[in-house]
Scaffold this motif. Structure first.
Motif, PDB file in Angstrom:
ATOM      1  N   SER B  71       0.895  -1.338   0.264  1.00  0.00           N
ATOM      2  CA  SER B  71      -0.060  -0.148  -0.210  1.00  0.00           C
ATOM      3  C   SER B  71       0.935   0.774  -0.332  1.00  0.00           C
ATOM      4  O   SER B  71       0.261   2.293  -0.621  1.00  0.00           O
ATOM      5  CB  SER B  71      -0.850  -0.052   1.196  1.00  0.00           C
ATOM      6  N   HIS B  72       2.037   0.936   1.170  1.00  0.00           N
ATOM      7  CA  HIS B  72       2.671   2.665   0.702  1.00  0.00           C
ATOM      8  C   HIS B  72       3.074   2.553  -0.931  1.00  0.00           C
ATOM      9  O   HIS B  72       3.823   4.150  -1.480  1.00  0.00           O
ATOM     10  CB  HIS B  72       3.992   2.084   1.565  1.00  0.00           C
ATOM     11  N   HIS B  73       3.279   1.618  -1.346  1.00  0.00           N
ATOM     12  CA  HIS B  73       4.744   1.984  -2.505  1.00  0.00           C
ATOM     13  C   HIS B  73       2.928   2.049  -3.471  1.00  0.00           C
ATOM     14  O   HIS B  73       3.188   3.083  -4.439  1.00  0.00           O
ATOM     15  CB  HIS B  73       4.867   0.441  -3.061  1.00  0.00           C
ATOM     16  N   LEU B  74       1.936   1.986  -3.514  1.00  0.00           N
ATOM     17  CA  LEU B  74       1.066   2.278  -4.452  1.00  0.00           C
ATOM     18  C   LEU B  74       0.956   3.766  -4.137  1.00  0.00           C
ATOM     19  O   LEU B  74       0.653   4.227  -5.082  1.00  0.00           O
ATOM     20  CB  LEU B  74      -0.369   1.406  -4.280  1.00  0.00           C
ATOM     21  N   LYS B  75       0.675   4.020  -3.215  1.00  0.00           N
ATOM     22  CA  LYS B  75       0.152   5.382  -2.743  1.00  0.00           C
ATOM     23  C   LYS B  75       1.912   6.221  -3.167  1.00  0.00           C
ATOM     24  O   LYS B  75       1.631   7.644  -3.908  1.00  0.00           O
ATOM     25  CB  LYS B  75       0.853   6.031  -0.696  1.00  0.00           C
ATOM     26  N   VAL B  76       3.043   6.037  -3.615  1.00  0.00           N
ATOM     27  CA  VAL B  76       4.178   7.002  -3.797  1.00  0.00           C
ATOM     28  C   VAL B  76       3.590   7.082  -5.502  1.00  0.00           C
ATOM     29  O   VAL B  76       3.990   7.892  -5.808  1.00  0.00           O
ATOM     30  CB  VAL B  76       4.966   6.207  -3.841  1.00  0.00           C
ATOM     31  N   LEU B  77       3.098   6.193  -5.918  1.00  0.00           N
ATOM     32  CA  LEU B  77       3.072   6.317  -7.877  1.00  0.00           C
ATOM     33  C   LEU B  77       1.892   6.740  -7.625  1.00  0.00           C
ATOM     34  O   LEU B  77       1.588   7.943  -8.587  1.00  0.00           O
ATOM     35  CB  LEU B  77       2.828   4.598  -7.691  1.00  0.00           C
ATOM     36  N   GLN B  78       1.065   7.068  -6.740  1.00  0.00           N
ATOM     37  CA  GLN B  78      -0.720   7.555  -6.945  1.00  0.00           C
ATOM     38  C   GLN B  78       0.215   8.988  -6.504  1.00  0.00           C
ATOM     39  O   GLN B  78      -0.659   9.861  -7.583  1.00  0.00           O
ATOM     40  CB  GLN B  78      -1.647   7.171  -6.326  1.00  0.00           C
ATOM     41  N   THR B  79       0.903   9.762  -5.457  1.00  0.00           N
ATOM     42  CA  THR B  79       1.366  11.059  -5.321  1.00  0.00           C
ATOM     43  C   THR B  79       1.940  11.068  -6.547  1.00  0.00           C
ATOM     44  O   THR B  79       1.809  12.380  -6.912  1.00  0.00           O
ATOM     45  CB  THR B  79       1.993  10.547  -3.929  1.00  0.00           C
ATOM     46  N   ALA B  80       2.928  10.680  -7.133  1.00  0.00           N
ATOM     47  CA  ALA B  80       3.850  11.067  -8.240  1.00  0.00           C
ATOM     48  C   ALA B  80       2.953  10.957  -9.392  1.00  0.00           C
ATOM     49  O   ALA B  80       3.307  11.829 -10.920  1.00  0.00           O
ATOM     50  CB  ALA B  80       4.988  10.387  -8.820  1.00  0.00           C
ATOM     51  N   GLY B  81       1.873  10.922  -9.667  1.00  0.00           N
ATOM     52  CA  GLY B  81       0.874  10.440 -11.287  1.00  0.00           C
ATOM     53  C   GLY B  81       0.581  10.285 -11.506  1.00  0.00           C
ATOM     54  O   GLY B  81       0.136   9.957 -13.417  1.00  0.00           O
ATOM     55  N   VAL B  82       2.092   8.666 -11.300  1.00  0.00           N
ATOM     56  CA  VAL B  82       1.711   7.504 -12.140  1.00  0.00           C
ATOM     57  C   VAL B  82       0.500   6.465 -12.120  1.00  0.00           C
ATOM     58  O   VAL B  82       0.162   5.885 -13.196  1.00  0.00           O
ATOM     59  CB  VAL B  82       3.147   6.757 -11.752  1.00  0.00           C
ATOM     60  N   LEU B  83      -0.372   7.012 -10.961  1.00  0.00           N
ATOM     61  CA  LEU B  83      -1.460   5.856 -11.042  1.00  0.00           C
ATOM     62  C   LEU B  83      -2.707   6.452 -10.730  1.00  0.00           C
ATOM     63  O   LEU B  83      -2.580   7.225  -9.532  1.00  0.00           O
ATOM     64  CB  LEU B  83      -1.512   4.495  -9.453  1.00  0.00           C
ATOM     65  N   ASP B  84      -4.248   5.782 -10.883  1.00  0.00           N
ATOM     66  CA  ASP B  84      -4.541   6.461 -10.422  1.00  0.00           C
ATOM     67  C   ASP B  84      -5.779   6.202  -9.855  1.00  0.00           C
ATOM     68  O   ASP B  84      -5.304   4.156  -9.911  1.00  0.00           O
ATOM     69  CB  ASP B  84      -5.800   6.532 -11.624  1.00  0.00           C
ATOM     70  N   ARG B  85      -6.669   5.545  -8.436  1.00  0.00           N
ATOM     71  CA  ARG B  85      -6.966   4.672  -8.000  1.00  0.00           C
ATOM     72  C   ARG B  85      -8.218   5.263  -7.740  1.00  0.00           C
ATOM     73  O   ARG B  85      -8.895   6.866  -7.360  1.00  0.00           O
ATOM     74  CB  ARG B  85      -6.424   5.408  -5.846  1.00  0.00           C
ATOM     75  N   GLU B  86      -8.919   4.121  -7.971  1.00  0.00           N
ATOM     76  CA  GLU B  86     -10.835   4.001  -7.129  1.00  0.00           C
ATOM     77  C   GLU B  86     -11.161   3.280  -6.785  1.00  0.00           C
ATOM     78  O   GLU B  86     -11.137   1.773  -6.221  1.00  0.00           O
ATOM     79  CB  GLU B  86     -11.232   3.990  -8.785  1.00  0.00           C
ATOM     80  N   LYS B  87     -11.979   3.351  -5.891  1.00  0.00           N
ATOM     81  CA  LYS B  87     -12.348   2.892  -4.478  1.00  0.00           C
ATOM     82  C   LYS B  87     -14.015   2.584  -4.959  1.00  0.00           C
ATOM     83  O   LYS B  87     -14.750   2.932  -4.969  1.00  0.00           O
ATOM     84  CB  LYS B  87     -12.823   3.470  -3.522  1.00  0.00           C
ATOM     85  N   ARG B  88     -13.749   1.190  -5.018  1.00  0.00           N
ATOM     86  CA  ARG B  88     -15.648   0.370  -5.258  1.00  0.00           C
ATOM     87  C   ARG B  88     -15.655  -0.469  -4.411  1.00  0.00           C
ATOM     88  O   ARG B  88     -14.720  -1.064  -4.363  1.00  0.00           O
ATOM     89  CB  ARG B  88     -15.198  -0.206  -7.115  1.00  0.00           C
ATOM     90  N   GLY B  89     -16.463  -0.333  -3.638  1.00  0.00           N
ATOM     91  CA  GLY B  89     -17.103  -1.305  -2.601  1.00  0.00           C
ATOM     92  C   GLY B  89     -15.839  -1.460  -1.672  1.00  0.00           C
ATOM     93  O   GLY B  89     -15.244  -0.610  -0.856  1.00  0.00           O
ATOM     94  N   VAL B  90     -15.637  -2.384  -1.707  1.00  0.00           N
ATOM     95  CA  VAL B  90     -14.412  -2.444  -0.145  1.00  0.00           C
ATOM     96  C   VAL B  90     -12.843  -2.510  -0.919  1.00  0.00           C
ATOM     97  O   VAL B  90     -11.922  -2.160   0.047  1.00  0.00           O
ATOM     98  CB  VAL B  90     -14.699  -3.419   0.477  1.00  0.00           C
ATOM     99  N   TRP B  91     -13.365  -2.119  -2.502  1.00  0.00           N
ATOM    100  CA  TRP B  91     -11.598  -2.921  -3.018  1.00  0.00           C
ATOM    101  C   TRP B  91     -11.464  -1.190  -3.070  1.00  0.00           C
ATOM    102  O   TRP B  91     -12.353  -0.794  -4.286  1.00  0.00           O
ATOM    103  CB  TRP B  91     -11.383  -3.574  -4.264  1.00  0.00           C
ATOM    104  N   ALA B  92     -10.258  -1.269  -3.563  1.00  0.00           N
ATOM    105  CA  ALA B  92      -8.954  -0.283  -4.106  1.00  0.00           C
ATOM    106  C   ALA B  92      -8.457  -0.565  -5.577  1.00  0.00           C
ATOM    107  O   ALA B  92      -8.077  -1.506  -4.979  1.00  0.00           O
ATOM    108  CB  ALA B  92      -8.153   1.328  -3.513  1.00  0.00           C
ATOM    109  N   TYR B  93      -9.430  -0.105  -6.746  1.00  0.00           N
ATOM    110  CA  TYR B  93      -8.531  -0.123  -7.969  1.00  0.00           C
ATOM    111  C   TYR B  93      -7.889   0.570  -8.461  1.00  0.00           C
ATOM    112  O   TYR B  93      -7.690   1.765  -8.523  1.00  0.00           O
ATOM    113  CB  TYR B  93      -9.521  -0.280  -8.862  1.00  0.00           C
TER     114      TYR B  93
END
Lengths: 118, 118
Positions: B71-93
């Motif tokens: 999750s930490h690594h995903l957050k770094v990538l999201q903050t840098a604009g490499v990934l988009d995150r979408e919450k659907r139900g309980v899962w983050a995509y």
């Protein structure tokens, strides 16, 4: 417990096109050498020079940094295979290795980010 | 003192095609987020998935790491604009932002490494 049951698309293992751990380590090492503003500008200054190379005196003039600091950054880039260094007389001349830059471009041009080059 | 006098090609300022300090800082921040083997493999797993996205449960399964670390690594990538995150139900995509990867490919495809994108 999840509010929604796991859907069909969830928890499906990714296919085999993803980057291997070994390849990821290689690419990460190259990116780490490049992930610094001074080192990026050094590479850019060398790549954009008229002769395709630059001596250390050219490069020192472009930065408000000590010569030792510039030399350290050049050494990091040389060790990572981004730059070639040639000593002629008292000056060291640096030249960009186009294959290193092409390797990065290839990885990030690949739709799966798997990278075309070994 | 140098053994050889400075030749004509030495100490000539580079031309204006080199990367600016501001642009170098932007590109370095993006590369820093990507310059990690786990983060590269996360991006590659997401980019190579059948649907173009992956839920965090897919991604955790691919690594011998705690969910918090992934999750930490995903957050770094999201903050840098490499990934988009979408919450659907309980899962983050997570989905790769193609423009972030294209920006890196563009910089390293440019002969002067000046980068075509702002």
């Amino acid at each position: 417990m999840p509010e929604n049951p796991v859907d069909d698309d969830c928890c499906t293992p990714a296919d085999g096109a993803a980057m291997s751990a070994g390849r990821a380590a290689e690419v990460a090492a190259l990116l780490k050498a490049l992930a610094d503003p001074v080192r990026l500008r050094l590479v850019s200054l060398i790549a954009s020079s008229r002769t395709g190379e630059a001596c250390v005196c050219d490069l020192n003039a472009g930065f408000d940094l000590t010569q030792a600091t510039v030399s350290h950054h050049l050494k990091v880039l040389q060790t990572a295979g981004v730059l070639d260094r040639e000593k002629r007389g008292v000056w060291a001349y640096y030249r960009v290795r186009p294959e290193a830059l092409a390797a990065v471009a290839d990885v990030f041009s690949s739709p799966s980010l798997a990278g075309a080059r070994a």
